[in-house]
Motif scaffolding. Sequence first.
Motif, PDB file in Angstrom:
ATOM      1  N   HIS A 155      -7.963  -6.134   2.119  1.00  0.00           N
ATOM      2  CA  HIS A 155      -8.409  -6.982   3.219  1.00  0.00           C
ATOM      3  C   HIS A 155      -8.745  -8.383   2.720  1.00  0.00           C
ATOM      4  N   ILE A 156      -8.580  -9.349   3.596  1.00  0.00           N
ATOM      5  CA  ILE A 156      -8.954 -10.721   3.275  1.00  0.00           C
ATOM      6  C   ILE A 156     -10.460 -10.784   2.988  1.00  0.00           C
ATOM      7  N   ASP A 157     -10.827 -11.599   2.017  1.00  0.00           N
ATOM      8  CA  ASP A 157     -12.216 -11.778   1.581  1.00  0.00           C
ATOM      9  C   ASP A 157     -12.793 -10.544   0.894  1.00  0.00           C
ATOM     10  N   SER A 158     -11.979  -9.513   0.681  1.00  0.00           N
ATOM     11  CA  SER A 158     -12.363  -8.334  -0.119  1.00  0.00           C
ATOM     12  C   SER A 158     -13.761  -7.819   0.207  1.00  0.00           C
ATOM     13  N   PRO A 159     -13.980  -7.270   1.401  1.00  0.00           N
ATOM     14  CA  PRO A 159     -15.308  -6.751   1.746  1.00  0.00           C
ATOM     15  C   PRO A 159     -15.711  -5.532   0.934  1.00  0.00           C
ATOM     16  N   TYR A 160     -14.739  -4.900   0.284  1.00  0.00           N
ATOM     17  CA  TYR A 160     -15.007  -3.761  -0.602  1.00  0.00           C
ATOM     18  C   TYR A 160     -13.795  -3.593  -1.512  1.00  0.00           C
ATOM     19  N   LYS A 161     -13.912  -2.698  -2.464  1.00  0.00           N
ATOM     20  CA  LYS A 161     -12.839  -2.446  -3.426  1.00  0.00           C
ATOM     21  C   LYS A 161     -11.550  -2.085  -2.690  1.00  0.00           C
ATOM     22  N   PRO A 162     -10.396  -2.618  -3.123  1.00  0.00           N
ATOM     23  CA  PRO A 162      -9.134  -2.280  -2.446  1.00  0.00           C
ATOM     24  C   PRO A 162      -8.877  -0.776  -2.434  1.00  0.00           C
ATOM     25  N   ASP A 163      -8.209  -0.308  -1.390  1.00  0.00           N
ATOM     26  CA  ASP A 163      -7.872   1.115  -1.333  1.00  0.00           C
ATOM     27  C   ASP A 163      -6.815   1.429  -2.391  1.00  0.00           C
ATOM     28  N   SER A 164      -6.607   2.715  -2.622  1.00  0.00           N
ATOM     29  CA  SER A 164      -5.728   3.143  -3.715  1.00  0.00           C
ATOM     30  C   SER A 164      -4.252   3.150  -3.332  1.00  0.00           C
ATOM     31  N   TRP A 165      -3.931   2.846  -2.064  1.00  0.00           N
ATOM     32  CA  TRP A 165      -2.545   2.943  -1.617  1.00  0.00           C
ATOM     33  C   TRP A 165      -1.727   1.717  -1.984  1.00  0.00           C
ATOM     34  N   GLY A 166      -2.364   0.573  -2.131  1.00  0.00           N
ATOM     35  CA  GLY A 166      -1.653  -0.634  -2.499  1.00  0.00           C
ATOM     36  C   GLY A 166      -0.828  -1.224  -1.379  1.00  0.00           C
ATOM     37  N   GLU A 167      -0.077  -2.238  -1.712  1.00  0.00           N
ATOM     38  CA  GLU A 167       0.750  -2.942  -0.734  1.00  0.00           C
ATOM     39  C   GLU A 167       1.949  -2.087  -0.333  1.00  0.00           C
ATOM     40  N   ALA A 168       2.368  -2.242   0.923  1.00  0.00           N
ATOM     41  CA  ALA A 168       3.604  -1.593   1.395  1.00  0.00           C
ATOM     42  C   ALA A 168       4.253  -2.523   2.408  1.00  0.00           C
ATOM     43  N   LEU A 169       5.176  -3.347   1.941  1.00  0.00           N
ATOM     44  CA  LEU A 169       5.861  -4.307   2.804  1.00  0.00           C
ATOM     45  C   LEU A 169       7.375  -4.192   2.729  1.00  0.00           C
ATOM     46  N   ASP A 170       7.898  -3.551   1.684  1.00  0.00           N
ATOM     47  CA  ASP A 170       9.350  -3.401   1.574  1.00  0.00           C
ATOM     48  C   ASP A 170       9.719  -1.922   1.528  1.00  0.00           C
ATOM     49  N   ALA A 171      11.015  -1.662   1.524  1.00  0.00           N
ATOM     50  CA  ALA A 171      11.500  -0.283   1.619  1.00  0.00           C
ATOM     51  C   ALA A 171      11.049   0.556   0.423  1.00  0.00           C
ATOM     52  N   GLU A 172      11.110  -0.013  -0.767  1.00  0.00           N
ATOM     53  CA  GLU A 172      10.697   0.740  -1.953  1.00  0.00           C
ATOM     54  C   GLU A 172       9.230   1.147  -1.862  1.00  0.00           C
ATOM     55  N   GLN A 173       8.377   0.233  -1.409  1.00  0.00           N
ATOM     56  CA  GLN A 173       6.955   0.539  -1.289  1.00  0.00           C
ATOM     57  C   GLN A 173       6.695   1.572  -0.193  1.00  0.00           C
ATOM     58  N   ILE A 174       7.435   1.489   0.918  1.00  0.00           N
ATOM     59  CA  ILE A 174       7.271   2.469   1.995  1.00  0.00           C
ATOM     60  C   ILE A 174       7.702   3.855   1.510  1.00  0.00           C
ATOM     61  N   VAL A 175       8.790   3.939   0.788  1.00  0.00           N
ATOM     62  CA  VAL A 175       9.230   5.223   0.239  1.00  0.00           C
ATOM     63  C   VAL A 175       8.189   5.765  -0.729  1.00  0.00           C
ATOM     64  N   GLY A 176       7.593   4.891  -1.537  1.00  0.00           N
ATOM     65  CA  GLY A 176       6.539   5.329  -2.449  1.00  0.00           C
ATOM     66  C   GLY A 176       5.321   5.846  -1.710  1.00  0.00           C
ATOM     67  N   GLN A 177       4.973   5.170  -0.636  1.00  0.00           N
ATOM     68  CA  GLN A 177       3.850   5.627   0.190  1.00  0.00           C
ATOM     69  C   GLN A 177       4.144   7.016   0.762  1.00  0.00           C
ATOM     70  N   ALA A 178       5.357   7.192   1.280  1.00  0.00           N
ATOM     71  CA  ALA A 178       5.738   8.497   1.819  1.00  0.00           C
ATOM     72  C   ALA A 178       5.712   9.574   0.748  1.00  0.00           C
TER      73      ALA A 178
END
Length: 424
Positions: A155-178
């Motif tokens: 999240h913008i301004d980092s209100p807490y530690k980032p979640d463990s899932w990371g970014e998912a904006l392209d096909a490779e990242q979406i497949v990794g999430q799945a």
Amino acid sequence: MKIQRVTVTPIAFRDPPLLNASGIHEPYALRSIIEIESDNGYIGLGESYGDAPALAIQQQLQAQLIGLDPFNLNQLRAIVQATVAANGTRSIAGAELAPGSHASKAVSNAYSAFEVAFLDLQAHALNLPLVDLLGGAVRDEIPFSAYLFFKYAQHIDSPYKPDSWGEALDAEQIVGQARRMIETYGFKSIKLKAGALDPEHEVACIKALKEAFPGYPLRIDPNANWSLETAVRMAELLGDDLQYYEDPTPGLENMAELHRRTGLQLATNMVVTDFDEFRRSVALNSVQIVLADHHYWGGLRDTLALAKMCQTFGLGVSMHSNSHLGISLMAMAHVAAAVPNLDYACDTHYPWQEPDEEVVKGGKLPIVDGCVKITRAPGLGLELDHDQLGKLHDQYLSCGIRQRDDVQQMRRYQPQWQTVKPRF
């Protein structure tokens, strides 16, 4: 048996930066946790919306329910109707994505919040699982689908530690999430939340998922953010890749025309959200699958009525989800267990919720082989963890969010962001 205590506790829990048609999820999701205690010591639990308008109605109802017979659901409904009529309602931002927050759903929303708790209390008093009050279980394992999102890393301004899932904006990242979601929970079908990025890019991600997970049923949900022509064009690109095409374009008429032109199975939680819309949809043949949600369809028993109507008119049935915790998940599971014609795996946001932010004893509920299992324990089979409830209530008090607003949150990333429907 009479009700002697009703407690409504607003809570907030961390929500990842998930992209959707209206913008992006805020850092915290809001819910309410409901406890109803009888004069002979039984307790029923419910979970519902925690946005300010919904919460205000729930809190107004608390005192009015003292002394009621928890088996008298008609009286509960009458009290809810009178309270909503006396106070009026207004819709909030994001209501098109969360129909339970729409003003037209105020009665069914509030009634459902308490109906689940009433039924849980009834079942405890009878020493039966809640599903037995709904006609009995036709299955004890309820299938759910991997629910994928395009998302930012934090999240913008980092209100807490980032979640463990990371970014998912392209096909490779979406497949990794799945892949992570399937390896962790054993899901056997996949849904991609779309309507956030370029439609061709989102379709390319579906193609990548099909290649990575051959044989897995796939769904895409643009939340009505594609025009009819865009939805037709994407249907041509998708071909037979989809199990069903969920809410690609707005309105009953557009959906009917899309089905006529493509022949694809269309599903919805947006254009059929009450029984009047159901009637009009059947006349138009707008959708072939209804995604039920007891939170705004009027509770568990009205969800059974919806499922029977779908059976009567030859429509498929599954379930919609918003950000929620375990009480809602188990209520979904109990009603799904009692629906003979549950045709598709249900949606759930539950994997996105952090493991240290559950309010039921024992922590997060298990999802094994893609399924939630109900047991013969009384009621929903859950108990509140009051320490956790207190922690999440304190988080509600301090987070500063009182109603969901994905548009305003997106403007923190893109100041010129405007609401445009459909966007593409």
